[in-house]
Design an enzyme around this catalytic site. Structure first.
Site, PDB file in Angstrom:
ATOM      1  N   HIS A 207       0.798  -1.230   0.000  1.00 24.17           N
ATOM      2  CA  HIS A 207       0.000   0.000   0.000  1.00 24.17           C
ATOM      3  C   HIS A 207       0.825   1.272   0.000  1.00 24.17           C
ATOM      4  O   HIS A 207       0.263   2.369  -0.047  1.00 24.17           O
ATOM      5  CB  HIS A 207      -0.952   0.018   1.195  1.00 24.17           C
ATOM      6  CG  HIS A 207      -0.252   0.334   2.492  1.00 24.17           C
ATOM      7  ND1 HIS A 207       0.569  -0.549   3.124  1.00 24.17           N
ATOM      8  CD2 HIS A 207      -0.248   1.453   3.251  1.00 24.17           C
ATOM      9  CE1 HIS A 207       1.040   0.005   4.234  1.00 24.17           C
ATOM     10  NE2 HIS A 207       0.562   1.216   4.331  1.00 24.17           N
TER      11      HIS A 207
HETATM   12  C1  UD1 Z   1      -2.478   5.472   5.903  1.00 24.73           C
HETATM   13  C2  UD1 Z   1      -1.215   6.016   6.562  1.00 24.73           C
HETATM   14  C3  UD1 Z   1      -0.089   4.971   6.440  1.00 24.73           C
HETATM   15  C4  UD1 Z   1      -0.531   3.632   6.967  1.00 24.73           C
HETATM   16  C5  UD1 Z   1      -1.818   3.220   6.251  1.00 24.73           C
HETATM   17  C6  UD1 Z   1      -2.329   1.901   6.751  1.00 24.73           C
HETATM   18  C7  UD1 Z   1      -0.803   8.431   6.527  1.00 24.73           C
HETATM   19  C8  UD1 Z   1      -0.016   9.496   5.908  1.00 24.73           C
HETATM   20  N1  UD1 Z   1      -0.741   7.228   5.945  1.00 24.73           N
HETATM   21  O1  UD1 Z   1      -2.205   5.340   4.522  1.00 24.73           O
HETATM   22  O2  UD1 Z   1       1.021   5.406   7.182  1.00 24.73           O
HETATM   23  O3  UD1 Z   1       0.477   2.685   6.745  1.00 24.73           O
HETATM   24  O4  UD1 Z   1      -2.809   4.228   6.470  1.00 24.73           O
HETATM   25  O5  UD1 Z   1      -3.500   1.514   6.103  1.00 24.73           O
HETATM   26  O6  UD1 Z   1      -1.434   8.660   7.535  1.00 24.73           O
HETATM   27  N2  UD1 Z   1      -9.731   4.531   1.943  1.00 24.73           N
HETATM   28  C9  UD1 Z   1     -10.906   3.802   1.965  1.00 24.73           C
HETATM   29  N3  UD1 Z   1     -11.432   3.479   3.184  1.00 24.73           N
HETATM   30  C10 UD1 Z   1     -10.875   3.839   4.356  1.00 24.73           C
HETATM   31  C11 UD1 Z   1      -9.688   4.586   4.317  1.00 24.73           C
HETATM   32  C12 UD1 Z   1      -9.130   4.926   3.100  1.00 24.73           C
HETATM   33  O7  UD1 Z   1     -11.448   3.445   0.927  1.00 24.73           O
HETATM   34  O8  UD1 Z   1     -11.422   3.514   5.430  1.00 24.73           O
HETATM   35  C13 UD1 Z   1      -9.142   4.867   0.613  1.00 24.73           C
HETATM   36  C14 UD1 Z   1      -9.413   6.273   0.174  1.00 24.73           C
HETATM   37  O9  UD1 Z   1      -9.626   6.242  -1.195  1.00 24.73           O
HETATM   38  C15 UD1 Z   1      -8.123   6.989   0.466  1.00 24.73           C
HETATM   39  C16 UD1 Z   1      -7.083   5.894   0.282  1.00 24.73           C
HETATM   40  O10 UD1 Z   1      -7.745   4.705   0.687  1.00 24.73           O
HETATM   41  O11 UD1 Z   1      -7.952   8.085  -0.374  1.00 24.73           O
HETATM   42  C17 UD1 Z   1      -5.841   6.082   1.087  1.00 24.73           C
HETATM   43  O12 UD1 Z   1      -6.162   6.295   2.470  1.00 24.73           O
HETATM   44  P1  UD1 Z   1      -5.256   7.275   3.383  1.00 24.73           P
HETATM   45  O13 UD1 Z   1      -5.756   7.219   4.789  1.00 24.73           O
HETATM   46  O14 UD1 Z   1      -5.134   8.603   2.726  1.00 24.73           O
HETATM   47  O15 UD1 Z   1      -3.839   6.665   3.292  1.00 24.73           O
HETATM   48  P2  UD1 Z   1      -3.353   5.160   3.449  1.00 24.73           P
HETATM   49  O16 UD1 Z   1      -2.726   4.786   2.176  1.00 24.73           O
HETATM   50  O17 UD1 Z   1      -4.444   4.299   3.987  1.00 24.73           O
END
Ligand code: UD1
Length: 365
Positions: A207
């Site tokens: 990821h």
């Molecule tokens: C975040 C953390 C990362 C951690 C990871 C674990 C930061 C900067 N990054 O990254 O350190 O390793 O979480 O999972 O804080 N999304 C969903 N459902 C959710 C959450 C997110 O569909 O419940 C999707 C959204 O499209 C979002 C994307 O996943 O834009 C990324 O989520 P985001 O929280 O921005 O970053 P992670 O890659 O999850």
């Protein structure tokens, strides 16, 4: 009124780090421990499932910030958290790990004169292109209690001018959760559900923006998987970020050409623990999984060029192999041919980190 300690979670890897602390706080009536969830992760499979599996109490406060670009997400958490703090007035805010919720809440707390405890402090990849590295550096600079999981953390913090008195080597709360739940995880039916045999599959997680946000780089990994799945099944519980990118880059057809690659929804904590524990080996770019595999004694190949958790290399089962096709195939084949790295459990990864942390916090009152 009892002094209040406010514990913050936001994203998936935070939940297993805060669970042992919430459990430990129950033993003390001297102060009130509350739980705040920023809502950085919000989907049932990214959040609620973990609360259930870990036996976490419902959050006392839920901010519901959701996904956004870094500035917007961090900013929104800060705005919402500030109103909460003004009302709640805790003595200490506890933040864990390195996600955007960690730095956002630490920054708001310190500006209101509330003490900040950072659990999992001092880890450094020395790669400032990682958003987590920036979050770690800044959170540590403004924290009053720095709880470290491995000795490298102390060296890093001392070099950055942190007062030694603030640093506490307590072990690893993520491993507290693992040891507390391993027995329960053993009865998970996930292997039957996915038609897998113990020791005869690989678990893959992916990821990091550096691996999945570039089409070319993601393709490097898929090309390696294409080779490896001919030899052994690969299970890939897919993170929403990676799923979005797969669709965006039009990789669906490529996946269809790999019958040995099983893509599943993200799994809950207990099912995932079972899956990890019974894997032949693990391919990952996660931070926490490097630690979990070390404790489980399962070989781990990390698809990155660095790690902020060097003890998993010097003592554990982890190897840093980069993210290029040839290296991934070559190192996987070495393990399939019987050359897996062995390791041992690092000091103080004994299931008692939460207890040590709470004792330090108690002494400060
Ligand atoms: C975040 C953390 C990362 C951690 C990871 C674990 C930061 C900067 N990054 O990254 O350190 O390793 O979480 O999972 O804080 N999304 C969903 N459902 C959710 C959450 C997110 O569909 O419940 C999707 C959204 O499209 C979002 C994307 O996943 O834009 C990324 O989520 P985001 O929280 O921005 O970053 P992670 O890659 O999850």
């Amino acid at each position: 009124m009892k002094p209040k300690i406010m514990n913050v979670v936001g994203a998936r890897p935070n939940f297993m780090k805060i669970a042992p602390l919430m459990e430990e706080f129950k033993k003390y009536s001297e102060f009130e421990a509350t739980l705040l969830h920023t809502g950085q992760h919000y989907d049932e499979i990214m959040s609620k499932l973990f609360f259930d599996d870990l036996g976490l109490p419902q959050p006392d406060i839920y901010l519901g910030v959701g996904s956004a670009n870094h500035g917007a997400q961090t900013g929104q958490i800060m705005i919402d958290f500030e109103s909460v703090l003004l009302k709640e007035r805790p003595e200490i805010v506890v933040v864990v790990g390195d996600v955007n919720s960690t730095i956002a809440c630490a920054l708001v707390a310190v500006k209101q004169g509330v003490k900040v405890a950072h659990v999992e402090a001092g880890l450094r990849s020395f790669d400032r292109t990682m958003p987590e590295e920036i979050n770690r550096l800044l959170t540590d600079q403004i924290s009053d209690f720095l709880f470290i999981t491995e000795k490298s953390g102390e060296e890093n913090l001392l070099k950055e001018g942190i007062d030694k008195k603030k640093i506490h080597f307590v072990g690893n709360v993520m491993i507290d959760s693992l040891l507390n739940h391993l027995k329960k995880a053993q009865s998970s039916k996930i292997l039957d559900d996915l038609d897998l045999k113990s020791g005869n599959y690989i678990t893959l997680t992916l990821h990091r923006p550096s691996n999945v946000d570039s089409k070319q780089q993601f393709l490097q990994i898929l090309n390696a998987l294409s080779e490896i799945q001919k030899e052994i099944p690969i299970v890939f519980p897919i993170h929403p970020r990676s799923k979005n990118r797969l669709n965006q880059f039009g990789f669906e057809d490529k996946l269809k050409e790999m019958p040995g690659l099983l893509v599943t929804e993200p799994l809950g904590y207990l099912d995932f623990l079972k899956l990890l524990a019974e894997s032949k080996f693990v391919l990952t770019d996660s931070g926490g999984i490097q630690e979990e595999t070390t404790v489980l004694g399962v070989p781990c190949l990390t698809l990155r060029n660095n790690t902020e958790r060097p003890v998993t290399i010097t003592q554990g089962t982890n190897l840093i192999i980069g993210n290029k096709t040839e290296a991934i195939v070559e190192e996987s084949k070495k393990i399939l041919n019987g050359n897996a790295k062995k390791g041992r459990r690092p000091d103080l990864w004994d299931g008692k980190a939460g207890k040590r942390i709470v004792e330090v916090l108690l002494r400060s009152f």
